[in-house]
Design a protein around this motif. Structure first.
Motif, mmCIF file in Angstrom:
data_model
loop_
_atom_site.group_PDB
_atom_site.id
_atom_site.type_symbol
_atom_site.label_atom_id
_atom_site.label_comp_id
_atom_site.label_asym_id
_atom_site.label_seq_id
_atom_site.Cartn_x
_atom_site.Cartn_y
_atom_site.Cartn_z
ATOM 1 N N ALA A 189 36.799 -4.710 12.635
ATOM 2 C CA ALA A 189 36.852 -3.255 12.470
ATOM 3 C C ALA A 189 36.800 -2.859 11.001
ATOM 4 N N GLU A 190 37.509 -3.610 10.157
ATOM 5 C CA GLU A 190 37.519 -3.308 8.723
ATOM 6 C C GLU A 190 36.139 -3.508 8.110
ATOM 7 N N LYS A 191 35.465 -4.598 8.475
ATOM 8 C CA LYS A 191 34.112 -4.824 7.961
ATOM 9 C C LYS A 191 33.143 -3.770 8.490
ATOM 10 N N PHE A 192 33.325 -3.367 9.743
ATOM 11 C CA PHE A 192 32.469 -2.349 10.355
ATOM 12 C C PHE A 192 32.609 -1.025 9.605
ATOM 13 N N VAL A 193 33.839 -0.596 9.371
ATOM 14 C CA VAL A 193 34.073 0.663 8.647
ATOM 15 C C VAL A 193 33.486 0.576 7.240
ATOM 16 N N ARG A 194 33.636 -0.582 6.614
ATOM 17 C CA ARG A 194 33.079 -0.758 5.276
ATOM 18 C C ARG A 194 31.557 -0.627 5.289
ATOM 19 N N ALA A 195 30.923 -1.170 6.316
ATOM 20 C CA ALA A 195 29.459 -1.070 6.430
ATOM 21 C C ALA A 195 29.015 0.383 6.557
ATOM 22 N N ILE A 196 29.772 1.183 7.293
ATOM 23 C CA ILE A 196 29.461 2.613 7.423
ATOM 24 C C ILE A 196 29.648 3.319 6.085
ATOM 25 N N GLU A 197 30.708 2.974 5.373
ATOM 26 C CA GLU A 197 30.951 3.573 4.057
ATOM 27 C C GLU A 197 29.822 3.258 3.084
ATOM 28 N N ILE A 198 29.295 2.034 3.169
ATOM 29 C CA ILE A 198 28.158 1.665 2.319
ATOM 30 C C ILE A 198 26.947 2.525 2.657
ATOM 31 N N ALA A 199 26.706 2.743 3.959
ATOM 32 C CA ALA A 199 25.564 3.573 4.376
ATOM 33 C C ALA A 199 25.753 5.029 3.969
ATOM 34 N N LYS A 200 26.999 5.458 3.783
ATOM 35 C CA LYS A 200 27.252 6.814 3.304
ATOM 36 C C LYS A 200 27.016 6.929 1.806
ATOM 37 N N THR A 201 27.134 5.800 1.115
ATOM 38 C CA THR A 201 27.102 5.793 -0.351
ATOM 39 C C THR A 201 25.722 5.472 -0.909
ATOM 40 N N GLU A 202 25.024 4.545 -0.276
ATOM 41 C CA GLU A 202 23.767 4.012 -0.810
ATOM 42 C C GLU A 202 22.585 4.480 0.038
ATOM 43 N N THR A 203 21.721 5.294 -0.560
ATOM 44 C CA THR A 203 20.594 5.874 0.176
ATOM 45 C C THR A 203 19.672 4.806 0.750
ATOM 46 N N ARG A 204 19.391 3.759 -0.014
ATOM 47 C CA ARG A 204 18.475 2.722 0.486
ATOM 48 C C ARG A 204 19.016 2.080 1.767
ATOM 49 N N ARG A 205 20.312 1.907 1.838
ATOM 50 C CA ARG A 205 20.909 1.394 3.067
ATOM 51 C C ARG A 205 20.916 2.468 4.151
ATOM 52 N N ALA A 206 21.218 3.705 3.772
ATOM 53 C CA ALA A 206 21.321 4.798 4.746
ATOM 54 C C ALA A 206 20.023 5.009 5.514
ATOM 55 N N VAL A 207 18.895 4.879 4.836
ATOM 56 C CA VAL A 207 17.604 5.102 5.502
ATOM 57 C C VAL A 207 17.393 4.092 6.624
ATOM 58 N N ARG A 263 27.377 -4.328 14.348
ATOM 59 C CA ARG A 263 28.109 -5.501 14.843
ATOM 60 C C ARG A 263 27.383 -6.786 14.473
ATOM 61 N N SER A 264 26.062 -6.800 14.634
ATOM 62 C CA SER A 264 25.283 -7.985 14.258
ATOM 63 C C SER A 264 25.324 -8.219 12.751
ATOM 64 N N LEU A 265 25.158 -7.144 11.993
ATOM 65 C CA LEU A 265 25.095 -7.269 10.532
ATOM 66 C C LEU A 265 26.369 -7.851 9.940
ATOM 67 N N VAL A 266 27.535 -7.449 10.464
ATOM 68 C CA VAL A 266 28.794 -7.892 9.852
ATOM 69 C C VAL A 266 29.342 -9.169 10.496
ATOM 70 N N THR A 267 28.594 -9.709 11.487
ATOM 71 C CA THR A 267 29.040 -10.965 12.112
ATOM 72 C C THR A 267 27.969 -12.051 11.962
ATOM 73 N N THR A 268 27.051 -12.115 12.907
ATOM 74 C CA THR A 268 26.056 -13.211 12.905
ATOM 75 C C THR A 268 24.861 -12.941 12.008
ATOM 76 N N GLY A 269 24.646 -11.675 11.618
ATOM 77 C CA GLY A 269 23.418 -11.310 10.906
ATOM 78 C C GLY A 269 22.409 -10.752 11.893
ATOM 79 N N ILE A 270 21.521 -9.916 11.405
ATOM 80 C CA ILE A 270 20.604 -9.181 12.282
ATOM 81 C C ILE A 270 19.474 -10.045 12.823
#
Length: 437
Positions: A257-275, A381-388
């Motif tokens: 859950a902590e890694k998941f929330v962090r991934a969302i925060e990154i997408a809120k912060t970094e446009t290249r990731r957000a797209v 879920r894939s990104l923060v665990t096994t990879g996409i």
């Protein structure tokens, strides 16, 4: 050298194909046959498809799939999805099953207003144009009575008109902002017809307005058109559970859950990731939009504009952990319909609505938001665990095998081999090469 063609739309389908073959296909009979192979065997169905657009030569098929087990507001759905991307339906299905066991999805429509504008030039006094608008506003309303009669009888129609002054940004530019309720219709044609009639009334009344006559300065309509930016037509979907319920054999719930929330925060912060983040959301949304015969280009344009509403482009989804409860949600502007357009014409679209148990427009908005949320959950879920790539390439393996013309026996052996080995195009080529020795 190829020459321009005139009167192309008036040619028969056979003549159009003949022209295409002569000018662009080097009279390749195989290419012509490909077009004919995708004709519908039922002439009446083919004629229906021919009439959707101009200059139809054939049909372009995309897979029509189903993602089951979506529990939305305590009601179970199977989502029809039309897409060419291999992992979309699988990801949506996995997310649906995951949340089915944790209470399902909750969704609500926040608002349903749609809008359009009459854009016009005026280079005179701002006070004069404001006075004119206030005087003729009732006439603009009354000028569309006949057009909105049926819509009003169902509870919809024009809601409000306001004058917007943008002359400080673009000299002489004003527009009339109109808001509408179109109920179960997407409403594009209705809105545009209303706007054009009001624009005509606006210019007619301007010619008789004394203040304009004195200055010989009249407003001039440039264009009248609906907007696909619909931030007042908004839907929210969410999932939540205790962090312990996120624990699986692959990961511990709280850490996940902590890694998941962090991934969302990154997408809120970094446009290249957000797209890329938001593109994944739209994989799910667009697949259901297409299946239901709605306009995915309009939906895409409005959603991405909404993602940039705060002057920077950001994540459409949000996540938090409070008191050991994980909550993940999305808000999307969605102008869609369940009547009109292809919704009552395309046989598979009609079938899609049957599968969805004949939702109204509000229910469809909720379903679409859930599809996007589920798709994003599966991706993060894939990104923060096994990879996409592990899951994506597993689904893509069949595409590679088909590109390499693998037999059924070769496909079976390849599927078994790559369950334990890394999938790449070159690895599949090498495997088949050794298999065929």
């Amino acid at each position: 050298m190829n020459q321009p063609v005139s009167g192309f739309s008036k040619k028969s389908k056979a003549e159009k194909i003949e022209w295409l073959a002569e000018n662009y296909l080097q009279n390749n009979l195989r290419s012509v046959q490909v077009l004919k192979n995708y004709w519908n065997d039922d002439p009446s169905l083919q004629q229906l498809h021919d009439d959707f657009i101009e200059n139809t030569l054939s049909n372009y098929y995309l897979p029509f799939g189903i993602a089951p087990n979506f529990l939305i507001n305590e009601k179970l759905y199977a989502l029809p999805m039309v897409t060419e991307e291999s992992s979309v339906v699988a990801a949506a299905s996995n997310a649906a099953k995951f949340w089915l066991e944790r209470g399902g999805f909750k969704a609500e429509v926040i608002s349903t207003e749609k809008n359009g504008q009459i854009h016009f030039n005026f280079f005179g006094s701002e006070k004069v144009i404001e006075a004119f608008f206030e005087e003729i506003k009732p006439k603009l309303h009354s000028s569309i009575q006949a057009i909105e009669k049926n819509m009003k009888a169902r509870g919809g129609g024009l809601l409000a008109l306001s004058l917007v002054d943008k002359s400080h940004i673009l000299e002489g530019y004003f527009h009339i902002h109109a808001t509408f309720e179109t109920l179960d219709a997407m409403g594009a044609n209705f809105i545009n017809t209303c706007l054009e009639q009001m624009a005509h009334t606006f210019e007619e009344e301007a010619r008789n307005f004394e203040a304009f006559q004195k200055k010989v300065t009249y407003p001039e309509v440039v264009m009248s058109i609906l907007s696909n930016y619909v931030p007042e037509c908004l839907v929210r979907a969410e999932v939540s559970c205790n962090v312990e319920e996120l624990t699986t054999k692959h990961h511990e719930g709280k850490h996940f859950a902590e890694k998941f929330v962090r991934a969302i925060e990154i997408a809120k912060t970094e446009t290249r990731r957000a797209v890329t983040h938001n593109k994944g959301i739209m994989n799910g949304v667009d697949a259901v939009v297409l299946a239901t015969g709605n306009d995915f280009r309009a939906v895409e344009a409005g959603v991405h504009a909404y993602a940039a509403r705060n002057s920077y482009y950001s994540s459409l989804t949000h996540a938090k952990i409070e008191d050991d409860v994980f909550t993940f949600w999305i808000e999307l502007p969605l102008a869609v319909g369940t009547v009109g357009g292809l919704t009552s014409l395309h046989p598979l679209t009609k079938l899609a609505f049957e599968i969805l148990q004949k939702p109204d427009a509000k229910e469809l908005m909720q379903i679409l938001a859930v599809a996007g949320l589920a798709q994003n959950f599966a991706a993060i879920r894939s990104l923060v665990t096994t990879g996409i790539q592990k899951g994506h390439m597993k689904m893509h393996l069949m595409n590679i095998l088909n590109q390499l013309h693998a037999t059924e026996a070769e496909k079976e052996k390849a599927m078994e081999h790559f369950m334990k080995n890394t999938i790449s195009h070159s690895a599949v080529v090498d495997f088949l090469g050794k298999l065929r020795l």
